[in-house]
Design a protein around this motif. Structure first.
Motif, short mmCIF file in Angstrom:
data_model
loop_
_atom_site.label_atom_id
_atom_site.label_comp_id
_atom_site.label_asym_id
_atom_site.label_seq_id
_atom_site.Cartn_x
_atom_site.Cartn_y
_atom_site.Cartn_z
N LEU A 68 81.59 70.16 -32.23
CA LEU A 68 80.70 70.63 -33.32
C LEU A 68 80.29 69.25 -34.03
O LEU A 68 81.36 68.66 -34.44
CB LEU A 68 81.55 71.43 -34.12
N PRO A 69 79.20 69.07 -34.38
CA PRO A 69 78.62 67.73 -35.11
C PRO A 69 79.53 67.85 -36.49
O PRO A 69 79.47 68.82 -37.15
CB PRO A 69 77.05 67.86 -35.09
N VAL A 70 79.59 66.58 -36.69
CA VAL A 70 80.42 66.54 -38.22
C VAL A 70 79.33 66.29 -39.14
O VAL A 70 79.22 66.76 -40.48
CB VAL A 70 80.93 65.19 -38.24
N LEU A 75 88.29 74.35 -47.53
CA LEU A 75 87.02 74.43 -48.35
C LEU A 75 87.37 74.63 -49.65
O LEU A 75 86.52 74.83 -50.82
CB LEU A 75 86.10 75.53 -48.00
N PHE A 114 80.87 68.96 -41.32
CA PHE A 114 82.00 69.41 -40.76
C PHE A 114 81.73 70.94 -40.59
O PHE A 114 82.78 71.80 -40.49
CB PHE A 114 83.42 69.44 -41.91
N PHE A 168 88.90 73.20 -41.55
CA PHE A 168 88.45 72.43 -42.78
C PHE A 168 88.99 73.16 -44.13
O PHE A 168 88.56 74.56 -44.12
CB PHE A 168 87.21 71.86 -42.76
N PRO A 228 81.53 64.24 -33.54
CA PRO A 228 82.71 63.81 -34.33
C PRO A 228 83.58 62.31 -33.54
O PRO A 228 83.61 62.45 -32.35
CB PRO A 228 83.78 64.90 -34.01
N HIS A 263 79.92 73.10 -42.12
CA HIS A 263 79.72 73.98 -43.47
C HIS A 263 78.47 73.43 -44.35
O HIS A 263 78.28 72.11 -44.38
CB HIS A 263 81.12 73.88 -44.31
N MET A 313 86.18 73.80 -36.04
CA MET A 313 86.88 72.62 -36.86
C MET A 313 87.26 73.24 -38.01
O MET A 313 86.68 73.75 -38.78
CB MET A 313 85.70 71.67 -37.06
#
Lengths: 272, 308
Positions: free
Chosen positions: B4-6, A5, B66, A3, B31, B68, A1
């Motif tokens: 990938l899970p949010v 940052l 997301f 993103f 997602p 992270h 994903m």
């Protein structure tokens, strides 16, 4: 994903908080207090001097020093600390009433930015109130010159330099109370508790005004700087040079309260 | 497309003092889903949402948004998240527009965005009225507007239909569907209204006593409902019938004097039950197959299920 940052810089976050904080001040008592709070001591002294000026001011002398001292005394001893206690409680109450802490802390701005922005708003409102007070004070003296020419306000120049210097001293002397009250308001998240705490501090300071170590009490600092005001042989307003012990102590309380407060708030206070 | 899970938590735990609230929670919000987060009052829903937003600090476990770590990248991650936690945080002395403007400034968004959001939540006409004059429903819609302001990839909504009238609830449901289907938003929605979650969610997580007892797609939850279907037999004496049925047809339980329940297996099983009872001379007033409602499944899960 994928993103991004990258977060906005601390300065950007802080500036965003500050713009938002000023918008929240619209139509609030905190703003009206800062704009109009200085009028009360000015109006009181204006009326006293207008009706009884010939008994209070030395005949034939420069009246400005006495007039400014009288007004500053009225303002500093009770009204200025009271103003600071009210202002901090009212400003923090804007967030408390809206249960907005949870909303604020769920936004992409750091807690440091949120809290320091509010602190700057308080410092600005404090400065605004004191500047408005000084402007009103000098304007009232000019008005007395027109309405009571016998008091000789118009015959002598406005002691602008002295008043501005005194304003700086007074401002420094208020920082200790402002810092303590801000932390208390953030800690208790209510209007009544920090207000009661502040009134307690003020009453203690007024009770201990004759104590030899009174300079160390933050709530007494606005009163202590009154001793810096005097007049020279020609009756012109003068202000003693240098920073007084009460002002240094006020700065110390300000810094100490904020450091300790930030530590306590970030460690123990949740965004409920 | 990434799966990938949010939102993902790993062994997330939290306690107020010595009272544990969450225990090793492993939430995974896919997602593009509308994830219904269900649980009885006090199960830990709001605490979980607060942890996901960094409002509370977890003593153990991690939160990833997301992909992270939230603890490391809180400010950057929250830039893509819109949230409405419990009651909306509104400044009553300001207008609806000014309330949005406060948050717009805090987020550093473009001018004009507040007006767009007001139109989206149907408050354009009330834009300049002080919020203290707003009804409960209008306040809730403005709260949703605050969450939608940054056009977030992830919306976290805690009981968003609180205070809304039936029309408001339908509008909210349609809006959430549109956001998910047309814009691909991921929506994490907590509610105690099971029927509401059933209508709108694509995925469900059920929490009980701070632990996740079910997590998966709605289809998976429906499968569980199907697996718990029962044959309902109405007769004169359920206890007598219970002894007459052979063990191979399932373990029968007496629900009341005239009602017998039997786990459903197949149509053939149904026919065999009927034949056995009729041959034994028992009256058969009604024979039906009943599927538990989502509410019953929810209660079953929150009362009996092991922790995931």
């Amino acid at each position: 994903m994928s993103f991004d940052l990258s977060a906005p810089s601390p300065m950007t976050q802080w500036w965003r908080c500050h713009l938002a904080d000023w918008l929240k001040l619209r139509r609030t008592l905190a703003l009206w207090l800062a704009l109009g709070g200085g009028a009360l001591p000015v109006v009181l002294n204006f009326l006293i001097v207008y009706f009884r000026g010939e008994k209070l001011l030395a005949a034939g002398q420069n009246p400005w020093a006495k007039y400014i001292h009288m007004s500053w005394q009225t303002a500093s001893i009770l009204l200025l600390p009271l103003f600071l206690i009210l202002l901090t409680s009212l400003l923090v109450a804007i967030e408390n009433r809206a249960t907005a802490w949870k909303h604020l802390y769920a936004l992409p701005v750091g807690r440091g930015a949120v809290l320091s922005s509010k602190l700057l708003v308080l410092l600005q409102l404090n400065l605004l109130a004191q500047v408005v007070y000084v402007v009103l004070l000098l304007a009232s003296g000019k008005l007395l010159g027109l309405l009571r020419p016998d008091l000789l306000f118009a015959a002598h120049p406005v002691p602008l330099a002295g008043v501005v210097t005194m304003l700086a001293h007074s401002y420094l002397a208020t920082l200790g109370v402002l810092g303590i009250q801000y932390v208390a308001a953030l800690w208790w998240r209510s209007f009544a508790l920090p207000f009661a705490f502040g009134i307690g501090g003020l009453v203690a300071a007024l009770t201990l005004l004759r104590w030899e170590h009174v300079d160390y009490l933050p709530y007494a600092a606005p009163t202590q700087v009154l001793y810096l005001l005097s007049k020279d042989a020609q009756g012109v307003l003068t202000v003693q040079p240098g920073i007084a012990l009460a002002e240094w102590c006020s700065l110390g309380w300000f810094a100490g309260a904020l450091l300790l407060g930030y530590g306590l708030l970030s460690r123990w206070k949740t965004a409920d | 497309m990434s799966y990938l899970p949010v939102v993902e938590t790993d062994r997330l735990s939290f306690a107020y003092g010595t009272r544990p609230i969450l225990r090793e929670m492993a939430l995974a919000v896919p997602p593009g889903s509308i994830y219904g987060f269900l649980g009885p009052n006090g199960a830990g829903k709001s605490t979980t949402l607060r942890l996901l937003l960094g409002l509370l600090r977890a003593p153990a476990g991690t939160v990833r948004l997301f992909g992270h770590d939230l603890a490391r990248h809180r400010v950057a991650l929250l830039g893509r998240v819109g949230a409405l936690i419990e009651n909306p945080s509104l400044y009553d002395h300001l207008s609806g527009l000014a309330n949005l403007e406060v948050t717009r400034r805090l987020r550093g968004l473009a001018r004009g965005r507040s007006e767009e959001v007001l139109a989206l939540v149907g408050l354009t006409e009330a834009a300049h009225r002080p919020v203290r004059e707003y009804s409960l429903g209008m306040r809730q819609r403005l709260g949703l507007g605050l969450a939608l302001l940054p056009d977030p990839d992830l919306l976290i909504l805690d009981e968003p239909t609180n205070g809304l009238d039936p029309n408001g609830i339908i509008d909210m449901r349609e809006l959430l569907r549109r956001l998910q289907q047309e814009q691909g938003k991921t929506i994490l929605l907590s509610s105690h209204l099971i029927s509401e979650i059933e209508r709108v969610a694509t995925h469900v997580g059920i929490i009980q006593h701070g632990q996740l007892v079910f997590q998966g797609g709605m289809a998976e939850l429906h499968n569980r409902q199907v697996a718990r279907r029962h044959i309902v037999i109405e007769t004169d004496c359920a206890a007598t019938c219970c002894h007459l049925l052979p063990a191979g047809l399932g373990e029968a339980t007496v629900a009341s004097a005239g009602t017998l329940l039997l786990p459903y297996q197949s149509r053939e099983q149904l026919a065999k039950v009927a034949r056995h009872l009729v041959l034994a001379g028992q009256p058969l007033y009604q024979l039906s197959c009943r599927q538990p409602t989502l509410e019953e499944t929810f209660l079953h899960l929150t009362e009996t299920s092991p922790v995931l």
